[in-house]
Each structure stands twice: as C-alpha cells, then as structure tokens.
Enzyme design. Structure first.
Site, PDB file in Angstrom:
ATOM      1  N   HIS A   1       3.727  -0.967  -6.104  1.00 22.76           N
ATOM      2  CA  HIS A   1       3.667  -2.385  -5.712  1.00 22.76           C
ATOM      3  C   HIS A   1       5.002  -3.071  -6.023  1.00 22.76           C
ATOM      4  O   HIS A   1       5.475  -3.904  -5.250  1.00 22.76           O
ATOM      5  CB  HIS A   1       2.576  -3.125  -6.483  1.00 22.76           C
ATOM      6  CG  HIS A   1       1.184  -2.677  -6.171  1.00 22.76           C
ATOM      7  ND1 HIS A   1       0.431  -1.938  -7.040  1.00 22.76           N
ATOM      8  CD2 HIS A   1       0.411  -2.882  -5.073  1.00 22.76           C
ATOM      9  CE1 HIS A   1      -0.754  -1.693  -6.514  1.00 22.76           C
ATOM     10  NE2 HIS A   1      -0.797  -2.254  -5.316  1.00 22.76           N
TER      11      HIS A   1
ATOM     12  N   SER B   1      -0.962   5.285  -6.966  1.00 23.58           N
ATOM     13  CA  SER B   1      -2.136   4.586  -6.454  1.00 23.58           C
ATOM     14  C   SER B   1      -2.851   3.929  -7.622  1.00 23.58           C
ATOM     15  O   SER B   1      -2.864   4.477  -8.733  1.00 23.58           O
ATOM     16  CB  SER B   1      -3.079   5.600  -5.792  1.00 23.58           C
ATOM     17  OG  SER B   1      -4.367   5.044  -5.648  1.00 23.58           O
TER      18      SER B   1
END
Ligand code: PAF
Length: 280
Positions: free
Chosen positions: A37, A185
């Site tokens: 992210h 993830s």
C-alpha cells in the site's frame, strides 16, 4: 494529516482542492496497510499535489462465507503508517455513510468481472465496482492508484470507469514481494509459519512459467500444466484456478501474446485464500 469521516466533508475538501487547481491522487484501501500500500501512496505523491487514502472495509465485496467480520482492522497502526508516508487526508467513513439506509443502487460490470475471481466469488466485483464508483464521486480524484496484485480488479475498474465516463486516470503499481517472492497482501498475516513456507510455491510457480516462456514455450496448456504440477507438490496448497488470460479483457488466451498476457493463480493455503499473477 486530516481525518475525515463524512461524505459531506470529504466532498467539500475535494471541491476546495479542485478550486485551487490542486491535483488529487487517491489510494482506496481496506486498511491493514503494508509496504505494498505504501508503494501506492508513494506513486500518488509523485503524480499529484494532494494524496487522499481511504480506509473502508467494504461489506458488499465479501461473500456470506468470507472474512468480513474478521478482516484485520489495525486502525491506529494504519494511521501511523499514513502519517509517516506523508498522506494529506484520510477518509474513514462508517458503513452507514457509504451505504445509508434504503440505498439500493449497485454497479455491475458484466464481462471482465465474470471469469476467475468472479467465478469463484460471484458478488465480489459488484461490491468492488459499487464502492469504488461511490468513492470516486466522494473523493473526486484526478488520479487513482491501484496495485497490480489485484489485476482483475484493476481491469474491471478501468472498464467501469471508461463505461461510466468517469474522468479519472488510473496508475497501476507493480506487485511488491517479500524477499522469498510471496506477493504482499493483508491476508498474509493469517498464515502460520508452516503455511507461510508452503505459500511461497505460488510465486515460484509463476516464475517457472516466465522461465518457460523465455525458453520458447508459448502454449497455455503446457504452462498451466507445469504451474499446477508445482502447486500440487505442497500439501497445504489447493488450486482454485490457474489461467492464462488477456490482461485487459480477462478472456482466455491459448498462446502467449507478448505485452497482453497474464498468468493468474488463486489458491487456498489451508483456509487462507491467496492470489498472484505475472505478465508473460
Ligand atoms: O483492493 C482493495 O483493497 C479493495 O478491493 C478496494 C479497491 C479498496 C475496494 O474496497
């Protein structure tokens, strides 16, 4: 870093920034942030004047037997990471702001969303397209950054934005990997040490397919057979799909078309569902 919880306030900020001709870069997330992210935030920083991150665990994209209520929500840590990464505003709406009582409109993309993830999670992309269309209308970004790990999500959302004439430019960031190759993830945190060990076979199998293509193999059946064979060597890994597809339409490809081909895997590692992909 500004924290915003209501649609009205977020739209007012977007209007103010647009009036000052500031370019808004947007990174939609469900939180549980990791280095993947942060790489999206970095790209947004480089391409826009102001960076907005949303953290919203979107209930409509989870199936009835999926992990909505258990989805990780480490909010304080996420806020620290966003502040350190230089995020300007964080949009954290409660569910009732995005889905107020009586709301009954959904966005359904009817082609790209059907195979692979769409086949095994039938309502997933309806939820994703709906929430992202809403977020685009709330944050009003010039640029949006998504990660290549969710390649089908990117393709569905690009199709949706084109079909609905939404004036937003997509930037796609490469997959961030752990040193042993596992794609980053939020769900990796569910893996136990032994599951984590087995899960590395997913990226290894994708790399093997890339090597085969470099060595002259272009047929989907041979590539898929080898990848499936490698995955089956690990006791905890159960294949959901291995597919070679066009990276924009997600239609199956019989032979590798350079620049257009994606090899995608979804697999269970015991009860943890992981996805990964490479371009061929
Ligand atoms: O990729 C995600 O985290 C989600 O699917 C998204 C795009 C934030 C929509 O909820």
């Amino acid at each position: 870093m500004q924290k915003i919880e209501t649609v009205r306030e977020m739209q007012a900020l977007a209007d103010k920034l647009r009036a000052k001709e500031q370019r808004i870069g947007f990174v939609p997330t469900m939180g549980a942030l990791h280095a993947g992210h942060l790489s999206l935030v970095k790209l947004a920083r480089a391409k826009a004047d102001v960076v907005v991150v949303s953290i919203f665990v979107n209930p409509t994209q989870f199936g009835p037997s999926e992990d909505y209520s258990n989805y990780p929500r480490p909010l304080e840590h996420d806020l620290e990471l966003c502040a350190e990464a230089g995020v300007d505003a964080i949009f954290l709406p409660p569910v009732a702001e995005i889905y107020p009582k009586g709301c009954s409109t959904f966005v359904i993309e009817e082609a790209v969303s059907k195979p692979l993830e769409g086949a095994s999670r039938p309502t997933h992309f309806r939820g994703v397209a709906t929430v992202v269309a809403k977020l685009f209308n709330i944050v009003r970004p010039h640029i949006v950054v998504f990660g290549q790990k969710d390649a089908q999500q990117v393709a569905v959302l690009k199709r949706m934005a084109a079909d609905l004439h939404l004036p937003v430019k997509f930037v796609v960031a490469p997959i961030m990997r752990e040193p042993d190759g596992l794609a980053m993830s939020s769900r990796n945190r569910y893996l136990t040490a032994v599951q984590r060990e087995d899960s590395v076979v997913i990226s290894q199998a994708l790399r093997r397919a890339q090597e085969m293509v470099a060595g002259g193999e272009h047929r989907d059946d041979r590539l898929i057979a080898e990848v499936t064979h490698l995955l089956s060597q690990k006791r905890r890994v159960r294949v959901i799909y291995v597919a070679m597809v066009d990276k924009d339409t997600f239609e199956p490809l019989r032979v590798v078309v350079p620049g257009k081909t994606l090899l995608a895997i979804a697999a269970w590692v015991d009860e943890v569902r992981l996805i990964d992909n490479v371009e061929l």
